[in-house]
Motif scaffolding. Structure first.
Motif, PDB file in Angstrom:
ATOM      1  N   ARG A 108      23.912  -2.659  -2.933  1.00  0.00           N
ATOM      2  CA  ARG A 108      24.698  -3.631  -2.169  1.00  0.00           C
ATOM      3  C   ARG A 108      24.583  -3.324  -0.693  1.00  0.00           C
ATOM      4  N   GLY A 109      24.661  -4.381   0.110  1.00  0.00           N
ATOM      5  CA  GLY A 109      24.572  -4.236   1.546  1.00  0.00           C
ATOM      6  C   GLY A 109      25.800  -4.778   2.243  1.00  0.00           C
ATOM      7  N   VAL A 110      25.595  -5.365   3.386  1.00  0.00           N
ATOM      8  CA  VAL A 110      26.664  -5.950   4.187  1.00  0.00           C
ATOM      9  C   VAL A 110      27.401  -7.003   3.363  1.00  0.00           C
ATOM     10  N   ALA A 111      28.718  -6.967   3.440  1.00  0.00           N
ATOM     11  CA  ALA A 111      29.581  -7.898   2.695  1.00  0.00           C
ATOM     12  C   ALA A 111      29.352  -7.789   1.187  1.00  0.00           C
ATOM     13  N   THR A 112      28.955  -6.616   0.740  1.00  0.00           N
ATOM     14  CA  THR A 112      28.659  -6.311  -0.665  1.00  0.00           C
ATOM     15  C   THR A 112      27.628  -7.252  -1.284  1.00  0.00           C
ATOM     16  N   ALA A 113      26.775  -7.845  -0.471  1.00  0.00           N
ATOM     17  CA  ALA A 113      25.716  -8.736  -0.963  1.00  0.00           C
ATOM     18  C   ALA A 113      24.637  -7.928  -1.670  1.00  0.00           C
ATOM     19  N   PRO A 114      24.054  -8.477  -2.730  1.00  0.00           N
ATOM     20  CA  PRO A 114      22.958  -7.785  -3.413  1.00  0.00           C
ATOM     21  C   PRO A 114      21.760  -7.602  -2.479  1.00  0.00           C
ATOM     22  N   VAL A 115      21.117  -6.471  -2.575  1.00  0.00           N
ATOM     23  CA  VAL A 115      19.953  -6.170  -1.749  1.00  0.00           C
ATOM     24  C   VAL A 115      18.696  -6.522  -2.542  1.00  0.00           C
ATOM     25  N   ARG A 116      17.767  -7.188  -1.869  1.00  0.00           N
ATOM     26  CA  ARG A 116      16.513  -7.619  -2.481  1.00  0.00           C
ATOM     27  C   ARG A 116      15.344  -7.175  -1.606  1.00  0.00           C
ATOM     28  N   LEU A 117      14.144  -7.425  -2.058  1.00  0.00           N
ATOM     29  CA  LEU A 117      12.940  -7.138  -1.283  1.00  0.00           C
ATOM     30  C   LEU A 117      12.235  -8.433  -0.915  1.00  0.00           C
ATOM     31  N   VAL A 118      11.665  -8.449   0.274  1.00  0.00           N
ATOM     32  CA  VAL A 118      10.721  -9.483   0.667  1.00  0.00           C
ATOM     33  C   VAL A 118       9.418  -8.739   0.906  1.00  0.00           C
ATOM     34  N   ARG A 119       8.406  -9.046   0.099  1.00  0.00           N
ATOM     35  CA  ARG A 119       7.138  -8.320   0.154  1.00  0.00           C
ATOM     36  C   ARG A 119       6.086  -9.095   0.946  1.00  0.00           C
ATOM     37  N   HIS A 120       5.229  -8.317   1.608  1.00  0.00           N
ATOM     38  CA  HIS A 120       4.084  -8.899   2.314  1.00  0.00           C
ATOM     39  C   HIS A 120       3.023  -7.812   2.407  1.00  0.00           C
ATOM     40  N   GLY A 121       1.867  -8.064   1.820  1.00  0.00           N
ATOM     41  CA  GLY A 121       0.800  -7.065   1.840  1.00  0.00           C
ATOM     42  C   GLY A 121       1.263  -5.782   1.181  1.00  0.00           C
ATOM     43  N   GLU A 122       1.141  -4.670   1.923  1.00  0.00           N
ATOM     44  CA  GLU A 122       1.489  -3.361   1.379  1.00  0.00           C
ATOM     45  C   GLU A 122       2.870  -2.875   1.825  1.00  0.00           C
ATOM     46  N   ILE A 123       3.663  -3.766   2.407  1.00  0.00           N
ATOM     47  CA  ILE A 123       5.006  -3.391   2.868  1.00  0.00           C
ATOM     48  C   ILE A 123       6.026  -4.398   2.362  1.00  0.00           C
ATOM     49  N   ALA A 124       7.285  -4.037   2.513  1.00  0.00           N
ATOM     50  CA  ALA A 124       8.374  -4.928   2.115  1.00  0.00           C
ATOM     51  C   ALA A 124       9.569  -4.671   3.009  1.00  0.00           C
ATOM     52  N   ALA A 125      10.452  -5.656   3.062  1.00  0.00           N
ATOM     53  CA  ALA A 125      11.690  -5.513   3.824  1.00  0.00           C
ATOM     54  C   ALA A 125      12.867  -5.509   2.856  1.00  0.00           C
ATOM     55  N   LEU A 180       7.226  -9.017   9.075  1.00  0.00           N
ATOM     56  CA  LEU A 180       6.257  -8.286   8.258  1.00  0.00           C
ATOM     57  C   LEU A 180       4.809  -8.658   8.569  1.00  0.00           C
ATOM     58  N   GLY A 181       4.541  -9.929   8.719  1.00  0.00           N
ATOM     59  CA  GLY A 181       3.172 -10.379   8.983  1.00  0.00           C
ATOM     60  C   GLY A 181       2.615  -9.863  10.294  1.00  0.00           C
ATOM     61  N   PRO A 182       3.284 -10.145  11.404  1.00  0.00           N
ATOM     62  CA  PRO A 182       2.734  -9.731  12.699  1.00  0.00           C
ATOM     63  C   PRO A 182       2.627  -8.217  12.897  1.00  0.00           C
ATOM     64  N   TYR A 183       3.466  -7.448  12.222  1.00  0.00           N
ATOM     65  CA  TYR A 183       3.496  -5.999  12.450  1.00  0.00           C
ATOM     66  C   TYR A 183       3.093  -5.196  11.213  1.00  0.00           C
ATOM     67  N   HIS A 184       2.452  -5.855  10.272  1.00  0.00           N
ATOM     68  CA  HIS A 184       2.095  -5.224   9.006  1.00  0.00           C
ATOM     69  C   HIS A 184       1.382  -3.891   9.193  1.00  0.00           C
ATOM     70  N   ASP A 185       0.311  -3.888   9.971  1.00  0.00           N
ATOM     71  CA  ASP A 185      -0.512  -2.677  10.096  1.00  0.00           C
ATOM     72  C   ASP A 185       0.249  -1.538  10.774  1.00  0.00           C
ATOM     73  N   GLU A 186       1.045  -1.865  11.789  1.00  0.00           N
ATOM     74  CA  GLU A 186       1.831  -0.837  12.476  1.00  0.00           C
ATOM     75  C   GLU A 186       2.891  -0.248  11.543  1.00  0.00           C
ATOM     76  N   PHE A 187       3.556  -1.122  10.799  1.00  0.00           N
ATOM     77  CA  PHE A 187       4.577  -0.641   9.863  1.00  0.00           C
ATOM     78  C   PHE A 187       3.947   0.217   8.765  1.00  0.00           C
ATOM     79  N   LEU A 188       2.821  -0.222   8.250  1.00  0.00           N
ATOM     80  CA  LEU A 188       2.145   0.531   7.188  1.00  0.00           C
ATOM     81  C   LEU A 188       1.726   1.913   7.693  1.00  0.00           C
ATOM     82  N   ALA A 189       1.178   1.979   8.895  1.00  0.00           N
ATOM     83  CA  ALA A 189       0.769   3.272   9.467  1.00  0.00           C
ATOM     84  C   ALA A 189       1.975   4.190   9.649  1.00  0.00           C
ATOM     85  N   ALA A 190       3.093   3.639  10.118  1.00  0.00           N
ATOM     86  CA  ALA A 190       4.296   4.455  10.313  1.00  0.00           C
ATOM     87  C   ALA A 190       4.849   4.944   8.974  1.00  0.00           C
TER      88      ALA A 190
END
Length: 157
Positions: free
Chosen positions: A42-59, A112-122
């Motif tokens: 659970r996250g803010v306001a006890t809302a369920p937490v989910r994933l949004v995937r793109h390439g090799e990363i997710a939010a 996720l799209g514009p920063y995919h490679d930077e996020f993946l490297a980090a």
């Protein structure tokens, strides 16, 4: 690059009526795409937490009502606890409290799209590492006495 916006609706999403469509997507952090989120996360306001995937990363995301102000103590704690629990299991790139995008597709298009490679490297760099926070206390009187004993001029003042 393959991209996906998780489409499995939560119970709250299945029950949503047209009157409560004023929702945005709160983003907690970026993780590797193969991460699984617990059904009870659970996250803010006890809302369920989910994933949004793109390439090799997710939010890590949850929905947040637009009319609901953010920043209650419970919101801050929920944000931090989710990130702490995630970081204990996998590498995570935390976002600052209050990162909200229009919807899940905007998470892909604007983050996720514009920063995919930077996020993946980090994330790759963080793999196998841990962060420790060490806090210390000191006895002010003992420290001052030590300084004064070592510095005659300071002691004379």
């Amino acid at each position: 690059m393959a991209e996906s916006v998780d489409t499995v609706p939560s119970p709250a999403e299945e029950e949503r009526t047209p009157l409560d469509q004023d929702l945005s997507t709160y983003v907690y952090g970026i993780v590797p795409e193969d991460v699984q989120v617990s059904d009870d996360a659970r996250g803010v306001a006890t809302a369920p937490v989910r994933l949004v995937r793109h390439g090799e990363i997710a939010a890590l995301v949850s929905e947040v009502a637009l009319e609901r102000p953010l920043g209650t103590p419970d919101d801050l704690v929920a944000h931090q606890q989710l990130l702490d629990a995630t970081a204990a299991e996998v590498p995570v790139l935390p976002l600052r409290f209050g990162a909200v995008l229009t919807n899940r597709q905007a998470v892909v298009d604007e983050l996720l799209g514009p920063y995919h490679d930077e996020f993946l490297a980090a994330l790759d760099e963080l793999e196998g590492r841990a962060e420790f926070v060490v806090k210390g206390r000191y006895d002010e009187r003992a420290v001052l006495m030590e300084v004064l004993n070592e510095n005659v001029e300071a002691a004379q003042l």
